[in-house]
Enzyme design. Structure first.
Site, short mmCIF file in Angstrom:
data_model
loop_
_atom_site.label_atom_id
_atom_site.label_comp_id
_atom_site.label_asym_id
_atom_site.label_seq_id
_atom_site.Cartn_x
_atom_site.Cartn_y
_atom_site.Cartn_z
N ASP A 127 -11.02 3.32 4.32
CA ASP A 127 -12.05 1.67 4.06
C ASP A 127 -13.15 1.79 3.75
OD1 ASP A 127 -10.25 -0.22 3.33
OD2 ASP A 127 -9.30 -0.22 5.66
N LYS A 176 0.85 -1.05 -0.03
CA LYS A 176 0.39 0.18 0.26
C LYS A 176 0.86 0.73 -0.10
CE LYS A 176 -3.92 -2.10 1.96
NZ LYS A 176 -4.22 -2.72 3.33
N GLN A 231 -5.27 -1.65 9.74
CA GLN A 231 -4.88 -2.73 9.11
C GLN A 231 -6.02 -3.62 9.74
OE1 GLN A 231 -3.77 -3.17 5.41
NE2 GLN A 231 -4.73 -5.52 6.20
#
Ligand code: NAD
Length: 300
Positions: free
Chosen positions: A122, A55, A99
């Site tokens: 997200d 990422k 995460q």
């Protein structure tokens, strides 16, 4: 029997990333805005480390700023919440991603809901889930967004089609159901308690598998000509001793002779997720600064 069109997620993700890089350059030049993405990793789960590293790399490649925070496995919920509060207040940070999974002492829902909803790239915050559900402008979860773009490669028009999603998680199945409803599909969300699953999936013009069970969807579960999107990522033993390989939730070798179009694993949904994350970071940066979303991102 013929062979399905293979929907190339790697190529599509590369195309999206190219557009993301152009959009970033435009924002830097025209609005002195460099989108910034902060990723927090708690603990040292090897798979998570790989995801976080890639990422960060992709973020920098797109010309954005990447901020990485690594916190030890025994980090308290309080310490993580403090880190999030600092990032919420930092104007250089437009997107915040924690995460998952988190260690057991930390309540993931509490942490996600502590992120400023406008920085929630997200799309997991209850506010964004609620906005998506009620048709308001929302940051939308990356994997489902990627699935819709992949399906569109085979079905430019989805209106009126039967869509069946296997899996009802908050990160894939449920938001994808909403997105396909927005495309005017007739949506069924199947799950572990669904009766006669093969009977249900055989109705699908668009079939999405998001379960986490290797090669569960057999060829005869698929309607001939259907578009099949395989979200599953499962590691199984390979023929060669001691080696492993990745497979999806769909029995690809059988499905490819029945489906009209299908995504492979790897190289399907996986690469799209990061591309959509960076796209969301640009949307978040525009949302927070009032800059217009660059036109190059239209339709993605
Ligand atoms: P999850 O475990 O949260 O949800 C799985 C869902 O499958 C549940 O809703 C459950 O009801 C359903 N299910 C379980 N067993 C079933 C059965 N026998 N029949 C029908 N339904 C059943 O999983 P998730 O987080 O949604 O992820 C699903 C899969 O997608 C995993 O393999 C995961 O690794 C993968 N994934 C991939 C990406 C990507 O970027 N490609 C992103 C997220 C998840």
């Amino acid at each position: 029997m013929g062979k399905a069109q293979i929907i190339d997620g790697k190529a599509l993700a590369a195309e999206v990333l190219g557009k993301v890089a152009r959009a970033t350059a435009e924002l830097k030049q025209g609005h002195r805005l460099t989108p910034g993405l902060a990723v927090i990793l708690v603990g040292d789960d090897p798979a998570s480390q790989v995801y976080v590293r890639s990422k960060g790399r992709r973020t920098r490649e797109a010309g954005m700023e990447s901020f990485e925070y690594r916190m030890p496995e025994q980090t308290s919920e309080e310490a993580l919440l403090e880190q999030i509060a600092a990032l919420n207040a930092d104007p250089k940070v437009h997107g915040i991603l924690v995460q998952l999974p988190l260690p057991a002492q930390i309540d993931a829902a509490k942490v996600i809901n502590a992120i400023d909803p406008d920085k929630d790239v997200d799309g997991f915050h209850v506010i964004n889930a609620g906005r998506l559900m009620t048709g308001q402008k929302a940051l939308v979860p990356c994997t489902p967004r990627g699935c819709v773009l992949l399906a569109r490669q085979a079905r430019a028009q989805m209106s009126g089609l039967e869509a069946v999603i296997i899996g009802r998680s908050n990160i894939v199945g449920k938001p994808l159901g909403q997105l396909l409803l927005n495309e005017n599909c007739t949506v069924t969300i199947a799950h572990s308690r669904t009766r006669d699953l093969p009977g249900v999936t055989r109705r699908a013009d668009i079939l999405v598998a998001a379960v986490g069970r290797p090669q569960m969807v057999k060829g005869d579960w698929i309607k001939p000509g259907a578009t099949v999107i395989d979200v599953g990522i499962n590691r199984i033993p390979a023929e060669e001793e001691g080696k492993t390989r990745l497979v999806g939730d769909v029995d690809f070798d059988a499905a490819v002779h029945v489906a009209g179009a299908i995504t492979p694993v790897p190289g399907g949904v996986g690469p799209m997720t990061i591309a959509m994350l960076l796209r969301n970071t640009i949307e978040a940066a525009c949302l927070q600064t009032g800059a217009p979303l660059p036109a190059v991102l239209e339709g993605i």
